[in-house]
Write an enzyme that holds these catalytic residues in place. Structure first.
Site, PDB file in Angstrom:
ATOM      1  CG  ASP A 194      -1.847  -1.193   1.316  1.00 20.04           C
ATOM      2  OD1 ASP A 194      -3.066  -1.028   1.183  1.00 20.04           O
ATOM      3  OD2 ASP A 194      -1.334  -2.324   1.505  1.00 20.04           O
ATOM      4  CB  VAL A 206      -3.285  -2.178  -2.111  1.00 23.16           C
ATOM      5  CG1 VAL A 206      -3.872  -3.595  -2.139  1.00 23.16           C
ATOM      6  CG2 VAL A 206      -1.831  -2.217  -2.561  1.00 23.16           C
ATOM      7  CG  ASP A 207     -10.244  -1.071  -3.655  1.00 25.82           C
ATOM      8  OD1 ASP A 207     -10.549  -0.607  -2.543  1.00 25.82           O
ATOM      9  OD2 ASP A 207     -11.067  -1.600  -4.423  1.00 25.82           O
ATOM     10  CB  THR A 266      -5.525  -4.032   1.982  1.00 25.34           C
ATOM     11  OG1 THR A 266      -5.354  -2.780   1.320  1.00 25.34           O
ATOM     12  CG2 THR A 266      -4.197  -4.434   2.596  1.00 25.34           C
ATOM     13  CB  SER A 283     -10.535  -4.935  -4.750  1.00 25.35           C
ATOM     14  OG  SER A 283     -10.449  -5.644  -5.971  1.00 25.35           O
TER      15      SER A 283
END
Ligand SMILES: Nc1ncnc2c1ncn2[C@@H]1O[C@H](COP(=O)(O)OS(=O)(=O)O)[C@@H](OP(=O)(O)O)[C@H]1O
Ligand SMILES: [Mg+2]
Ligand SMILES: [Mg+2]
Ligand SMILES: [Mg+2]
Length: 392
Positions: free
Chosen positions: A63, A157-158, A160, A300
């Site tokens: 991230d 980072v979608d 996570t 995500s």
């Protein structure tokens, strides 16, 4: 044969934002490369490298490293004075005295990635970045968004949670101008070769390794999808990294939403975590509009990618009352679906408002994205009745 254009930019060349789009796609390709390396090492190591944030959500070196890398690239290529970024992560945890090891890992990850910049047609830094430069690149993403001017919205980072579980995740970058999303780029490094595999949580890697010979180039695994507002087109590139032979310029193919209008044949996707969206509410809603298939639960913004690629027809998210959706969790996905031919609104049928700062203020209950207007109309039309009979 599928239409292929060089990058898909040929029709955009004289258009506004073509330079920004080109750089954003390269930056997201690099970010995907970074994430794949970190995800591999996270999964192969037993030592936990996952930190918990104040709200108990996970954050990893990926991230922070993606945020630093994308921030650095945008600043270097567009000029730091021209670049404002609103992004998910900050340097609080990384700056703590007991986080020296973590910061060191981030700096190493960023430099390893930036060294590969020429493969993506970008310039690598002359000398490796030091920790202060990396921290500076992360904390420079301090835009607060709003209705005026131009800023980027970045979710490094979608998903996570999906990332640390070896599952789906996305890198999301959007450009917002005067409150409107004008560009969206979505990197989906684990987007599977077959859409059926989207739902094979956790088992995904085992399936891939069993069915794919190690020598296979597995061309279709992972993609970067992007769109420019008003173009009526969304484009998809394969990832650069798995393919040593693939260097810039990359090729792109157009993506379009599904043509399925019959709810009985449509697939709807939603968050994996019940805590992020009410599965019982969407089950009731799905039943009332005649969606008969099992929900496709995917981590995500890969859900947005699945709609844009035509692999699913509906995406619904109804967060608990009081949760405010963040703009970086949706901006890139929304414009990509719209340009691929789909419709995205809140549960009241209004467009999402990206002009109010960090949050989607005024969002009516939830988000509904559909491949087409007819499906969308049906679902919006059924929300109120389901809402009144639910306890949300
Ligand atoms: N309580 C709650 N309710 C709703 N949404 C929340 C909540 N907490 C977090 N988030 C945000 O959800 C992002 C991941 O959303 P997903 O739709 O992918 O959910 S899931 O991971 O599939 O369960 C996730 O994005 P990342 O933090 O980038 O992973 C969060 O921004
Ligand atoms: Mg997110
Ligand atoms: Mg995130
Ligand atoms: Mg997060």
């Amino acid at each position: 044969m599928e239409e292929t254009k060089d990058m898909g930019f040929s029709t955009l060349e004289p258009e506004k934002y073509s330079k920004e789009l080109d750089i954003a796609v390269r930056a997201v390709q690099m970010a995907c490369f970074l994430c794949q390396k970190v995800q591999e090492s996270l999964i192969s190591k037993t030592a936990s490298q996952v930190q918990a944030k104040d709200d108990n959500s996970p954050v990893t070196i990926a991230d922070w490293s993606v945020q630093a890398t994308v921030s650095w690239i945008l600043s270097e290529t567009l000029g730091s004075r021209n670049v404002a970024i609103i992004a998910e992560e900050d340097v609080q945890t990384l700056s703590k005295t007991d986080s020296a090891g973590l910061l060191e890992a981030v700096v190493q990850t960023v430099n390893d990635c930036l060294a590969e910049a020429p493969r993506f047609g970008l310039k690598a830094p002359g000398t490796s970045l030091g920790s202060s430069e990396v921290l500076e690149a992360i904390s420079r993403c301090n835009s607060t968004g709003g209705p005026n001017g131009r800023f980027w919205a970045l979710d490094p980072v979608d998903g996570t949670l999906g990332f640390v579980r070896g599952d789906q995740y996305a890198v999301a970058l959007a450009l917002i101008e005067d409150g409107e999303v004008v560009l969206g780029v979505l990197g989906c490094p684990n987007y599977p070769m077959r859409k059926e595999w989207l739902s094979y949580h956790h088992r995904y890697h085992r399936i891939i390794s069993k069915l794919t010979p190690p020598t296979s180039e597995s061309w279709d695994k992972g993609c970067v999808i992007y769109a420019r507002r008003g173009s009526g087109e969304a484009w998809m590139q394969p990832l650069i990294q798995g393919h040593k032979k693939l260097v810039w310029p990359n090729s792109a193919t157009p993506v379009k939403v599904s043509t399925i209008e019959n709810p009985a044949l449509a697939t709807f996707c939603e968050p994996v975590e019940k805590a992020n969206s009410s599965h019982s509410f969407t089950a009731g809603l799905a039943h009332s509009v005649g969606l008969r298939k099992q929900p496709l639960r995917v981590y995500s913004m890969v859900k947005y990618a699945a709609i844009a690629r035509g692999d699913a027809e509906v995406f619904m998210k109804f967060a608990r009352a009081g949760y405010k959706e963040k703009i970086w969790d949706h901006a890139a996905g929304v414009i990509i679906i719209q340009e691929a031919g789909g419709v995205v609104t809140d549960a009241g049928g209004c467009p999402l408002d990206f002009s109010k700062g960090m949050y989607l203020e005024g969002l009516d209950r939830g988000i509904i994205a559909c491949a087409g207007g007819k499906l969308h109309e049906k679902i919006i039309g059924a929300v109120d009745a389901s809402w009144n009979s639910s306890s949300l």
